[in-house]
Design a protein around this motif. Sequence first.
Motif, mmCIF file in Angstrom:
data_model
loop_
_atom_site.group_PDB
_atom_site.id
_atom_site.type_symbol
_atom_site.label_atom_id
_atom_site.label_comp_id
_atom_site.label_asym_id
_atom_site.label_seq_id
_atom_site.Cartn_x
_atom_site.Cartn_y
_atom_site.Cartn_z
ATOM 1 N N GLU A 40 0.827 -1.212 0.000
ATOM 2 C CA GLU A 40 0.000 0.000 0.000
ATOM 3 C C GLU A 40 0.865 1.269 0.000
ATOM 4 O OE1 GLU A 40 -3.158 0.547 -0.400
ATOM 5 O OE2 GLU A 40 -3.671 -1.580 -0.560
ATOM 6 N N GLU A 41 1.941 1.252 0.756
ATOM 7 C CA GLU A 41 2.800 2.428 0.839
ATOM 8 C C GLU A 41 3.430 2.731 -0.512
ATOM 9 O OE1 GLU A 41 6.642 4.150 3.369
ATOM 10 O OE2 GLU A 41 5.868 2.141 3.771
ATOM 11 N N LEU A 42 3.907 1.697 -1.186
ATOM 12 C CA LEU A 42 4.517 1.883 -2.496
ATOM 13 C C LEU A 42 3.482 2.346 -3.511
ATOM 14 C CD1 LEU A 42 6.652 1.678 -4.664
ATOM 15 C CD2 LEU A 42 6.341 -0.808 -4.688
ATOM 16 N N LEU A 43 2.337 1.688 -3.534
ATOM 17 C CA LEU A 43 1.281 2.102 -4.454
ATOM 18 C C LEU A 43 0.904 3.562 -4.204
ATOM 19 C CD1 LEU A 43 -0.802 1.431 -6.649
ATOM 20 C CD2 LEU A 43 -2.332 0.623 -4.836
ATOM 21 N N GLY A 44 0.842 3.938 -2.940
ATOM 22 C CA GLY A 44 0.535 5.324 -2.608
ATOM 23 C C GLY A 44 1.561 6.300 -3.151
ATOM 24 N N ARG A 45 2.838 5.919 -3.105
ATOM 25 C CA ARG A 45 3.884 6.786 -3.644
ATOM 26 C C ARG A 45 3.720 6.973 -5.152
ATOM 27 N NH1 ARG A 45 7.451 3.872 -0.203
ATOM 28 N NH2 ARG A 45 8.466 2.787 -1.944
ATOM 29 N N LEU A 46 3.393 5.886 -5.833
ATOM 30 C CA LEU A 46 3.240 5.963 -7.285
ATOM 31 C C LEU A 46 2.032 6.822 -7.666
ATOM 32 C CD1 LEU A 46 4.026 2.283 -8.333
ATOM 33 C CD2 LEU A 46 5.590 4.227 -8.130
ATOM 34 N N LEU A 47 0.933 6.639 -6.949
ATOM 35 C CA LEU A 47 -0.255 7.449 -7.230
ATOM 36 C C LEU A 47 0.003 8.919 -6.908
ATOM 37 C CD1 LEU A 47 -3.075 5.102 -5.871
ATOM 38 C CD2 LEU A 47 -2.235 5.325 -8.224
ATOM 39 N N ALA A 48 0.775 9.169 -5.839
ATOM 40 C CA ALA A 48 1.124 10.544 -5.483
ATOM 41 C C ALA A 48 1.995 11.177 -6.556
ATOM 42 C CB ALA A 48 1.835 10.572 -4.129
ATOM 43 N N ALA A 49 2.886 10.378 -7.164
ATOM 44 C CA ALA A 49 3.720 10.888 -8.257
ATOM 45 C C ALA A 49 2.846 11.326 -9.426
ATOM 46 C CB ALA A 49 4.716 9.822 -8.705
ATOM 47 N N ALA A 50 1.830 10.519 -9.737
ATOM 48 C CA ALA A 50 0.904 10.892 -10.813
ATOM 49 C C ALA A 50 0.151 12.162 -10.455
ATOM 50 C CB ALA A 50 -0.068 9.745 -11.069
ATOM 51 N N HIS A 51 -0.300 12.241 -9.228
ATOM 52 C CA HIS A 51 -1.101 13.380 -8.787
ATOM 53 C C HIS A 51 -0.278 14.662 -8.730
ATOM 54 C CE1 HIS A 51 -4.609 15.222 -7.007
ATOM 55 N NE2 HIS A 51 -3.950 15.575 -5.921
ATOM 56 N N SER A 52 1.048 14.534 -8.657
ATOM 57 C CA SER A 52 1.935 15.695 -8.571
ATOM 58 C C SER A 52 2.342 16.226 -9.940
ATOM 59 C CB SER A 52 3.206 15.324 -7.787
ATOM 60 O OG SER A 52 2.890 14.931 -6.470
ATOM 61 N N ALA A 53 1.837 15.639 -11.006
ATOM 62 C CA ALA A 53 2.244 16.037 -12.358
ATOM 63 C C ALA A 53 1.803 17.460 -12.673
ATOM 64 C CB ALA A 53 1.653 15.076 -13.379
ATOM 65 N N PRO A 54 2.508 18.111 -13.592
ATOM 66 C CA PRO A 54 2.066 19.435 -14.032
ATOM 67 C C PRO A 54 0.705 19.342 -14.704
ATOM 68 C CG PRO A 54 3.735 18.561 -15.521
ATOM 69 C CD PRO A 54 3.688 17.642 -14.346
ATOM 70 N N ALA A 137 -5.975 19.720 -21.173
ATOM 71 C CA ALA A 137 -6.467 18.939 -20.031
ATOM 72 C C ALA A 137 -6.052 17.479 -20.180
ATOM 73 C CB ALA A 137 -7.984 19.060 -19.914
ATOM 74 N N LEU A 138 -6.232 16.938 -21.386
ATOM 75 C CA LEU A 138 -5.811 15.561 -21.654
ATOM 76 C C LEU A 138 -4.295 15.424 -21.581
ATOM 77 C CD1 LEU A 138 -8.176 14.699 -24.646
ATOM 78 C CD2 LEU A 138 -8.343 13.830 -22.316
ATOM 79 N N TYR A 139 -3.583 16.420 -22.095
ATOM 80 C CA TYR A 139 -2.123 16.378 -22.025
ATOM 81 C C TYR A 139 -1.659 16.335 -20.573
ATOM 82 C CZ TYR A 139 -2.466 18.117 -26.877
ATOM 83 O OH TYR A 139 -2.768 18.294 -28.202
ATOM 84 N N SER A 140 -2.379 17.031 -19.707
ATOM 85 C CA SER A 140 -2.022 17.036 -18.290
ATOM 86 C C SER A 140 -2.116 15.638 -17.705
ATOM 87 C CB SER A 140 -2.936 17.996 -17.525
ATOM 88 O OG SER A 140 -2.788 19.324 -17.988
ATOM 89 N N THR A 141 -3.131 14.891 -18.099
ATOM 90 C CA THR A 141 -3.273 13.517 -17.610
ATOM 91 C C THR A 141 -2.173 12.624 -18.163
ATOM 92 O OG1 THR A 141 -5.651 13.711 -17.237
ATOM 93 C CG2 THR A 141 -4.794 11.493 -17.610
ATOM 94 N N VAL A 142 -1.765 12.862 -19.397
ATOM 95 C CA VAL A 142 -0.643 12.101 -19.958
ATOM 96 C C VAL A 142 0.630 12.384 -19.157
ATOM 97 C CG1 VAL A 142 0.807 11.751 -21.994
ATOM 98 C CG2 VAL A 142 -1.659 11.979 -22.252
ATOM 99 N N CYS A 143 0.818 13.628 -18.729
ATOM 100 C CA CYS A 143 1.965 13.956 -17.871
ATOM 101 C C CYS A 143 1.894 13.165 -16.568
ATOM 102 C CB CYS A 143 1.993 15.454 -17.564
ATOM 103 S SG CYS A 143 2.511 16.501 -18.934
ATOM 104 N N ALA A 144 0.700 13.007 -16.030
ATOM 105 C CA ALA A 144 0.527 12.235 -14.798
ATOM 106 C C ALA A 144 0.941 10.782 -15.008
ATOM 107 C CB ALA A 144 -0.915 12.314 -14.318
ATOM 108 N N ILE A 145 0.597 10.232 -16.161
ATOM 109 C CA ILE A 145 0.966 8.855 -16.477
ATOM 110 C C ILE A 145 2.479 8.715 -16.567
ATOM 111 C CG2 ILE A 145 0.848 7.058 -18.254
ATOM 112 C CD1 ILE A 145 -1.974 8.232 -18.928
ATOM 113 N N GLN A 146 3.124 9.668 -17.234
ATOM 114 C CA GLN A 146 4.584 9.603 -17.346
ATOM 115 C C GLN A 146 5.246 9.733 -15.978
ATOM 116 O OE1 GLN A 146 6.341 8.517 -19.624
ATOM 117 N NE2 GLN A 146 8.172 9.680 -20.108
ATOM 118 N N ASN A 147 4.725 10.602 -15.130
ATOM 119 C CA ASN A 147 5.249 10.717 -13.769
ATOM 120 C C ASN A 147 5.209 9.374 -13.056
ATOM 121 O OD1 ASN A 147 5.837 13.488 -13.747
ATOM 122 N ND2 ASN A 147 4.727 13.840 -11.844
#
Length: 226
Positions: A40-54, A137-147
């Motif tokens: 859970e901790e690792l998954l949380g870090r990965l989701l947080a990385a996505a959420h921190s995207a530009p 808006a869609l590009y922003s989500t793609v940035c989240a995926i790359q993060n």
Amino acid sequence: MNSQLDRPSRFSEAERLAVYRAIAGRRDVRRGFLDRPLEEELLGRLLAAAHSAPSVGLMQPSRLIVVRDYNIRKKVHEVFETANRKAAASYSDERANLYSGLKLEGILEAPQNLCVLCDAGSGRGHGLGRQTMPETALYSTVCAIQNLWLAARSEGVGVGWVSILDPAPLYELLRIPDHLTLVAYLCLGYVESFAAEPDLERFGWETRMELKSVVSYDRYAEEPGR
């Protein structure tokens, strides 16, 4: 003069190399997933990385669904199988044989999948940057995926993007509201190893372009570097 004073925000050499290593070593993983769910901790870090995207206007349009239930993943896999048969039929001769030998998903092998959506109509950000280019808006989500992808690589976690899916049954299966746009369906998990080269390059589907062939200066050139 002390370079650290000149560039106080610069990463250390080891940190910089780690960033470039993650970029160079990132792979679209479709095979070799281990039957071991992410902590859970690792998954949380990965989701947080996505959420921190530009994101344009700081709208943060990305919405994430973690899919662990095997029965749901099995139904998603059926959606893939249907779409894959149609895709395979569009090729002929040698290219068809090559396509049939490709491993294009790890939906059931990966203990968790991730559906990534975009709320392109969100009022967050107050429309800043979207009047002339609403697609940002869609590009922003793609940035989240790359993060997420780069963070996952640094953690030894494989990510595979499954684009051979008909969105319509996924909307019904995952109860996705109509106002959200499906951007990606990812397979996510620990893997046996990371390949030295992308699968599509290793198995002869396509070759990588050189940087100089895609970079122009001042004005667009049809054949950069020549």
